[in-house]
Motif scaffolding. Sequence first.
Motif, mmCIF file in Angstrom:
data_model
loop_
_atom_site.group_PDB
_atom_site.id
_atom_site.type_symbol
_atom_site.label_atom_id
_atom_site.label_comp_id
_atom_site.label_asym_id
_atom_site.label_seq_id
_atom_site.Cartn_x
_atom_site.Cartn_y
_atom_site.Cartn_z
ATOM 1 N N LYS A 1 0.835 -1.201 0.000
ATOM 2 C CA LYS A 1 0.000 0.000 0.000
ATOM 3 C C LYS A 1 0.869 1.250 0.000
ATOM 4 C CE LYS A 1 -3.947 -2.005 2.381
ATOM 5 N NZ LYS A 1 -4.833 -1.918 3.534
ATOM 6 N N LYS A 2 0.357 2.274 -0.673
ATOM 7 C CA LYS A 2 1.042 3.552 -0.734
ATOM 8 C C LYS A 2 0.965 4.246 0.624
ATOM 9 C CE LYS A 2 1.027 7.761 -3.458
ATOM 10 N NZ LYS A 2 0.361 8.484 -4.535
ATOM 11 N N LYS A 3 2.072 4.860 1.029
ATOM 12 C CA LYS A 3 2.081 5.593 2.285
ATOM 13 C C LYS A 3 1.278 6.881 2.159
ATOM 14 C CE LYS A 3 6.401 3.946 4.195
ATOM 15 N NZ LYS A 3 7.574 4.345 4.959
ATOM 16 N N PRO B 1 4.363 3.700 10.443
ATOM 17 C CA PRO B 1 4.956 3.192 9.201
ATOM 18 C C PRO B 1 4.098 3.464 7.970
ATOM 19 C CG PRO B 1 4.183 1.379 10.567
ATOM 20 C CD PRO B 1 4.037 2.635 11.380
ATOM 21 N N GLN B 2 2.809 3.695 8.149
ATOM 22 C CA GLN B 2 1.933 3.956 7.010
ATOM 23 C C GLN B 2 1.938 5.428 6.578
ATOM 24 O OE1 GLN B 2 1.026 3.142 10.099
ATOM 25 N NE2 GLN B 2 -1.060 3.762 10.572
ATOM 26 N N ALA B 3 2.696 6.269 7.277
ATOM 27 C CA ALA B 3 2.768 7.696 6.955
ATOM 28 C C ALA B 3 4.197 8.089 6.579
ATOM 29 C CB ALA B 3 2.314 8.528 8.149
ATOM 30 N N GLN B 4 4.294 9.089 5.717
ATOM 31 C CA GLN B 4 5.599 9.651 5.366
ATOM 32 C C GLN B 4 5.484 11.170 5.382
ATOM 33 O OE1 GLN B 4 6.874 9.482 1.289
ATOM 34 N NE2 GLN B 4 9.004 9.838 1.814
ATOM 35 N N VAL B 5 6.302 11.817 6.197
ATOM 36 C CA VAL B 5 6.360 13.274 6.162
ATOM 37 C C VAL B 5 7.134 13.640 4.902
ATOM 38 C CG1 VAL B 5 7.104 15.371 7.326
ATOM 39 C CG2 VAL B 5 6.228 13.457 8.675
ATOM 40 N N ARG B 6 6.420 14.179 3.931
ATOM 41 C CA ARG B 6 7.009 14.503 2.625
ATOM 42 C C ARG B 6 7.465 15.952 2.529
ATOM 43 N NH1 ARG B 6 6.471 11.648 -1.803
ATOM 44 N NH2 ARG B 6 6.115 13.502 -3.080
ATOM 45 N N TRP B 7 6.811 16.841 3.252
ATOM 46 C CA TRP B 7 7.087 18.270 3.130
ATOM 47 C C TRP B 7 7.196 18.936 4.488
ATOM 48 C CZ3 TRP B 7 7.786 21.381 -1.135
ATOM 49 C CH2 TRP B 7 7.492 20.817 -2.374
#
Length: 69
Positions: free
Chosen positions: A4-6, A29-35
């Motif tokens: 699954k996509k984060k 783990p299912q989240a990514q801080v992108r910005w």
Amino acid sequence: MNGKKKIGIAIVGGGMYGEDYIRNFSLFPQAQVRWIVSRTPATVTRLQSLYQIPYGTVEIGEMLADPDV
């Protein structure tokens, strides 16, 4: 993640609360801080380096244009 996509996260504000949010979202783990968006370039650079955040800016519109957030 089972393929699954984060969930892409953007934090607006690099102060004490913003940094707390970065640390807390990093626990999932299912989240990514992108910005990280902050008023000062130095804060953006510091937080990107400290937390391995791939994108940072002082212009909120740049972050809002990212479809993965």
